[in-house]
Design a protein around this motif. Structure first.
Motif, PDB file in Angstrom:
ATOM      1  N   MET A  46       3.447  16.593  13.636  1.00  0.00           N
ATOM      2  CA  MET A  46       3.671  15.149  13.548  1.00  0.00           C
ATOM      3  C   MET A  46       3.107  14.529  14.816  1.00  0.00           C
ATOM      4  SD  MET A  46       4.799  12.483  12.020  1.00  0.00           S
ATOM      5  CE  MET A  46       5.613  13.229  10.621  1.00  0.00           C
ATOM      6  N   PRO A  97       1.464   9.727  12.325  1.00  0.00           N
ATOM      7  CA  PRO A  97       1.928   9.589  10.934  1.00  0.00           C
ATOM      8  C   PRO A  97       0.956   8.813  10.060  1.00  0.00           C
ATOM      9  CG  PRO A  97       3.709   9.175  12.476  1.00  0.00           C
ATOM     10  CD  PRO A  97       2.464   9.266  13.291  1.00  0.00           C
ATOM     11  N   GLY A 157       8.949  13.257   9.795  1.00  0.00           N
ATOM     12  CA  GLY A 157       9.589  12.817  11.023  1.00  0.00           C
ATOM     13  C   GLY A 157      10.419  11.564  10.831  1.00  0.00           C
ATOM     14  N   ALA A 195      11.152  15.435  14.467  1.00  0.00           N
ATOM     15  CA  ALA A 195      10.117  15.867  13.537  1.00  0.00           C
ATOM     16  C   ALA A 195      10.369  17.307  13.137  1.00  0.00           C
ATOM     17  CB  ALA A 195       8.733  15.720  14.157  1.00  0.00           C
TER      18      ALA A 195
END
Length: 120
Positions: free
Chosen positions: A104, A107, A35, A50
């Motif tokens: 995503m 992260p 992303g 993403a």
């Protein structure tokens, strides 16, 4: 462990284009959702786009839909962000992010960021 290195930022005039790249280390790049996020001065970091491991699922923030395109090349361990019709409000540090799995959401790894400045 995944290391991410962004490149491609710079100064561009409103209406111009830039392409950001994020090179990832490791042999399991295709196992990660990737992303892009950005952080403008005085603001919190925000989601931009993403892409899942195969490229079959892509998501964009409303503010960049129709102007930005995320893509990935698993053979090159690289994810891209093509930014067109740039606006001054797109000015920010852009960060590449990686999360193991197909989505995503949180992260796990971040790049160091690359500055994008949109100004005449």
């Amino acid at each position: 462990q995944v290391q991410l290195v962004e490149s491609g930022g710079g100064l561009v005039q409103p209406g111009g284009s830039l392409r950001l790249s994020c090179a990832a280390s490791g042999r399991t790049f295709s196992s990660y959702a990737m992303g892009w996020f950005r952080q403008a001065p005085g603001k919190e970091r925000e989601f931009v786009a993403a892409i899942n491991w195969s490229g079959s699922s892509i998501y964009y923030a409303d503010s960049v839909k129709g102007r930005f395109t995320i893509s990935r090349d698993n053979a090159k361990n690289t994810v891209y962000l093509q930014m067109n019709s740039l606006k001054p409000e797109d000015t920010a540090v852009y960060y590449c992010a990686a999360q193991y799995g197909s989505l995503m959401s949180t992260p796990q790894y971040w790049g160091q960021g690359t500055q994008v400045t949109v100004s005449s």
